[in-house]
Write a protein that holds these residues in place. Structure first.
Motif, PDB file in Angstrom:
ATOM      1  N   ARG A  35      47.232  48.029 -32.996  1.00 17.98           N
ATOM      2  CA  ARG A  35      48.640  47.856 -32.643  1.00 17.98           C
ATOM      3  C   ARG A  35      48.744  47.021 -31.383  1.00 17.98           C
ATOM      4  NH1 ARG A  35      50.266  54.057 -30.836  1.00 17.98           N
ATOM      5  NH2 ARG A  35      49.097  54.101 -28.860  1.00 17.98           N
ATOM      6  N   GLN A  36      49.867  46.369 -31.252  1.00 21.18           N
ATOM      7  CA  GLN A  36      50.103  45.542 -30.074  1.00 21.18           C
ATOM      8  C   GLN A  36      51.553  45.677 -29.647  1.00 21.18           C
ATOM      9  OE1 GLN A  36      48.887  41.445 -30.468  1.00 21.18           O
ATOM     10  NE2 GLN A  36      48.729  41.220 -28.251  1.00 21.18           N
ATOM     11  N   ARG A  42      46.002  43.832 -27.806  1.00 19.70           N
ATOM     12  CA  ARG A  42      45.882  44.517 -29.084  1.00 19.70           C
ATOM     13  C   ARG A  42      44.908  45.691 -28.925  1.00 19.70           C
ATOM     14  NH1 ARG A  42      45.915  41.015 -34.499  1.00 19.70           N
ATOM     15  NH2 ARG A  42      47.719  40.287 -33.307  1.00 19.70           N
ATOM     16  N   GLU A  43      45.330  46.854 -29.416  1.00 17.13           N
ATOM     17  CA  GLU A  43      44.580  48.102 -29.225  1.00 17.13           C
ATOM     18  C   GLU A  43      44.103  48.638 -30.568  1.00 17.13           C
ATOM     19  OE1 GLU A  43      45.560  52.659 -27.612  1.00 17.13           O
ATOM     20  OE2 GLU A  43      47.185  51.306 -28.200  1.00 17.13           O
ATOM     21  N   ALA A  88      55.214  49.472 -31.373  1.00 18.81           N
ATOM     22  CA  ALA A  88      54.336  48.300 -31.386  1.00 18.81           C
ATOM     23  C   ALA A  88      54.384  47.661 -32.769  1.00 18.81           C
ATOM     24  CB  ALA A  88      52.899  48.698 -31.062  1.00 18.81           C
ATOM     25  N   ILE A  89      53.764  46.511 -32.862  1.00 17.71           N
ATOM     26  CA  ILE A  89      53.467  45.934 -34.181  1.00 17.71           C
ATOM     27  C   ILE A  89      52.105  46.476 -34.593  1.00 17.71           C
ATOM     28  CG2 ILE A  89      53.065  43.855 -35.512  1.00 17.71           C
ATOM     29  CD1 ILE A  89      54.871  42.370 -33.533  1.00 17.71           C
ATOM     30  N   SER A 103      37.176  47.507 -31.812  1.00 18.09           N
ATOM     31  CA  SER A 103      37.280  46.245 -31.092  1.00 18.09           C
ATOM     32  C   SER A 103      37.857  45.164 -32.004  1.00 18.09           C
ATOM     33  CB  SER A 103      35.897  45.808 -30.601  1.00 18.09           C
ATOM     34  OG  SER A 103      35.965  44.529 -30.010  1.00 18.09           O
ATOM     35  N   PRO A 104      38.962  44.535 -31.601  1.00 21.08           N
ATOM     36  CA  PRO A 104      39.590  43.524 -32.469  1.00 21.08           C
ATOM     37  C   PRO A 104      38.656  42.381 -32.846  1.00 21.08           C
ATOM     38  CG  PRO A 104      41.032  44.065 -30.622  1.00 21.08           C
ATOM     39  CD  PRO A 104      39.738  44.740 -30.362  1.00 21.08           C
TER      40      PRO A 104
END
Length: 120
Positions: A35-36, A42-43, A88-89, A103-104
């Motif tokens: 989500r961001q 971004r998480e 968030a998105i 990790s993205p």
């Protein structure tokens, strides 16, 4: 090439629930939800591996549940006890090989995202 499409986002009051879905064009060993929020990085919040083992970020552990239907190639995120800070998105992501599962940078394929808004 794996195509991903999220659905199920929306607006909900604090304490409410939402269920996100991510439909994939093919199976991937590792899938995750990220989500961001505005002006934030971004998480990674939840990931599932080929053995269906889930891991969660501390911010959502105990409230969110990741699962998938491997026959239909659909990833789910059940979100309960939602808080305004969950706004968030939300993105789903997929990859064949992953070392750091939240990790993205580890993920190859990404959906377009779906907006989740939680009001107080």
């Amino acid at each position: 090439q794996v195509q991903l499409m999220e659905s199920g986002g929306g607006s909900v009051q604090a304490g409410g629930s939402l269920r996100l879905s991510c439909t994939a064009s093919a199976y991937s060993s590792n899938m995750a939800w990220f989500r961001q929020a505005p002006d934030k990085e971004r998480e990674g919040i939840a990931s599932i591996d080929s053995s269906e083992n889930p891991i969660y970020a501390s911010s959502v552990r105990g409230r969110f549940t990741i699962s998938r239907d491997v026959l239909k190639d659909i990833l789910f995120l059940e979100m309960n006890s939602l808080k305004p800070e969950d706004t968030a998105i939300y993105y789903c992501a997929a990859a064949k090989y992953v070392h750091r599962r939240l990790s993205p940078g580890e993920y190859t394929y990404w959906g377009q995202g779906t907006q989740v808004t939680v009001s107080s």
